[in-house]
Write a protein that holds these residues in place. Structure first.
Motif, short mmCIF file in Angstrom:
data_model
loop_
_atom_site.label_atom_id
_atom_site.label_comp_id
_atom_site.label_asym_id
_atom_site.label_seq_id
_atom_site.Cartn_x
_atom_site.Cartn_y
_atom_site.Cartn_z
N GLU A 153 8.41 12.37 0.59
CA GLU A 153 8.61 11.41 1.68
C GLU A 153 8.65 9.98 1.15
OE1 GLU A 153 6.49 10.12 5.90
OE2 GLU A 153 5.98 12.02 4.94
N GLU A 154 7.72 9.66 0.24
CA GLU A 154 7.69 8.33 -0.37
C GLU A 154 8.98 8.06 -1.14
OE1 GLU A 154 4.27 7.89 -2.82
OE2 GLU A 154 2.87 8.47 -1.24
N LEU A 155 9.41 9.05 -1.91
CA LEU A 155 10.62 8.90 -2.71
C LEU A 155 11.84 8.68 -1.82
CD1 LEU A 155 12.15 8.94 -5.38
CD2 LEU A 155 12.10 11.44 -5.31
N ASN A 156 11.90 9.41 -0.71
CA ASN A 156 13.03 9.25 0.21
C ASN A 156 13.04 7.84 0.83
OD1 ASN A 156 15.26 10.36 1.87
ND2 ASN A 156 13.82 10.05 3.55
N GLU A 157 11.85 7.33 1.18
CA GLU A 157 11.76 6.00 1.76
C GLU A 157 12.17 4.94 0.74
OE1 GLU A 157 7.83 5.48 3.19
OE2 GLU A 157 8.05 6.89 4.86
N LEU A 158 11.70 5.07 -0.50
CA LEU A 158 12.05 4.09 -1.55
C LEU A 158 13.53 4.11 -1.85
CD1 LEU A 158 9.04 4.64 -3.99
CD2 LEU A 158 9.50 2.61 -2.63
N THR A 159 14.11 5.30 -1.91
CA THR A 159 15.53 5.43 -2.20
C THR A 159 16.36 4.83 -1.06
OG1 THR A 159 15.10 7.46 -3.44
CG2 THR A 159 17.38 7.03 -2.80
N LEU B 286 3.84 13.79 -11.59
CA LEU B 286 4.79 13.72 -10.47
C LEU B 286 4.64 12.35 -9.83
CD1 LEU B 286 4.01 17.18 -8.83
CD2 LEU B 286 6.08 16.62 -10.12
N SER B 287 5.74 11.63 -9.72
CA SER B 287 5.68 10.33 -9.07
C SER B 287 6.82 10.20 -8.06
CB SER B 287 5.79 9.20 -10.11
OG SER B 287 7.14 8.92 -10.42
N SER B 288 6.70 9.19 -7.20
CA SER B 288 7.76 8.92 -6.22
C SER B 288 8.70 7.83 -6.71
CB SER B 288 7.13 8.51 -4.88
OG SER B 288 6.31 7.37 -5.05
N ALA B 289 8.66 7.51 -8.00
CA ALA B 289 9.55 6.49 -8.55
C ALA B 289 11.00 6.95 -8.48
CB ALA B 289 9.16 6.18 -9.99
N PRO B 290 11.90 6.11 -7.97
CA PRO B 290 13.31 6.50 -7.87
C PRO B 290 13.95 6.83 -9.21
CG PRO B 290 12.87 4.60 -6.49
CD PRO B 290 11.64 4.81 -7.32
N ASP B 291 13.40 6.30 -10.29
CA ASP B 291 13.94 6.59 -11.62
C ASP B 291 13.04 7.53 -12.41
OD1 ASP B 291 11.86 4.84 -11.89
OD2 ASP B 291 12.82 3.55 -13.37
N GLY B 292 12.14 8.23 -11.72
CA GLY B 292 11.18 9.10 -12.38
C GLY B 292 11.68 10.52 -12.57
#
Length: 270
Positions: free
Chosen positions: A260-266, A141-147
């Motif tokens: 939360e990290e994914l939302n911030e990155l996106t 599981l990662s917070s990468a926007p393309d993950g």
């Protein structure tokens, strides 16, 4: 101690960098996978994650990419041996058939698919290094926007039906980074512990249950399908615990921070 991460999987490198900050004297470097072996800088451990983003939840590894690593690994093993350095290889539970349950390092992989055979061939080559660690894991599981997690979130928001998939466990990239660097540090301190190890988040889960959990976290419409989970047993991680003292962590506990990290990155991309 210097760890060289030879990969294009930047999300894992970032997790390794963050984890390395907890230790003094630990240097993490990343080099493009296309770099010729003789041009690589000095290192104490060479870390390879040939699955890349294909090792994330809901993703499938690229067979062509695995073929690249199959061709590159013999020279890398030779380089590690000549430099008296260790080799860390991240492999996958995909070497086993889905019906093989509670698998330990002593269980014989029975998956005859091309993907499984490529992974086993990589493991076999890595084992030729005098000091090697092969870590088999379920999806990440990662917070990468393309993950993979981002893909499942999109499916969840669109209320797409989950796939009929059972995961032996899940773990965040940060958790994987913790385990890998912890093992490397112990090896650097003289631990004699080469071989194959299993690591997985502490709870097996079906994709249906994962999607239900995401729906609750995101506040989207709940799925009507049964979300009672899976009866499948996970991976046996006792060998890792007894050798390195590594305890598995629950993937559910890391999910809110990842979202939360994914939302911030996106948000920052727009």
């Amino acid at each position: 101690m210097r760890v060289l991460f030879l990969s294009d999987y930047q999300a894992l490198f970032q997790a390794l960098e963050e984890e390395a900050q907890r230790y003094s004297g630990l240097d993490i470097q990343c080099t493009d996978s296309q770099t010729q072996p003789l041009a690589l800088p000095d290192f104490d451990f060479l870390l390879l994650a040939p699955l890349g983003t294909g090792g994330e939840v809901s993703c499938l590894p690229d067979a062509n990419n695995l073929q690249f690593w199959l061709e590159a690994l013999p020279q890398l093993v030779e380089l590690c041996t000549s430099r008296n350095a260790g080799l860390l290889l991240v492999s996958s539970d995909l070497v086993f058939m889905p019906e093989q349950q509670a698998v330990s390092e002593l269980d014989q992989p029975e998956n005859s698919s091309k993907l499984a055979q490529q992974l086993l061939a990589l493991e076999s080559q890595a084992a030729r290094c005098h000091q090697h660690i092969i870590l088999r894991i379920p999806p990440l599981l990662s917070s990468a926007p393309d993950g993979g997690l981002a893909h499942l979130i999109s499916c969840c928001k669109e209320h797409q039906a989950p796939e009929d998939i059972d995961y032996r466990g899940l773990q965040s990239l940060h958790d994987l980074a913790r385990v890998l660097l912890g093992m490397a540090l112990q090896l650097d301190s003289g631990a004699q512990a080469t071989g194959v190890y299993h690591y997985a988040g502490s709870e097996p889960v079906s994709q249906t249950e994962l999607m239900h959990t995401l729906a609750r976290q995101l506040g989207t419409a709940p799925y009507p399908a049964d979300h009672s989970g899976t009866n499948r047993h996970g991976m046996n991680t006792q060998h890792l615990l007894e050798t390195f003292g590594v305890h598995p962590r629950a993937w559910r506990a890391s999910l809110p921070a990842l979202l939360e990290e994914l939302n911030e990155l996106t948000t920052n991309q727009h």
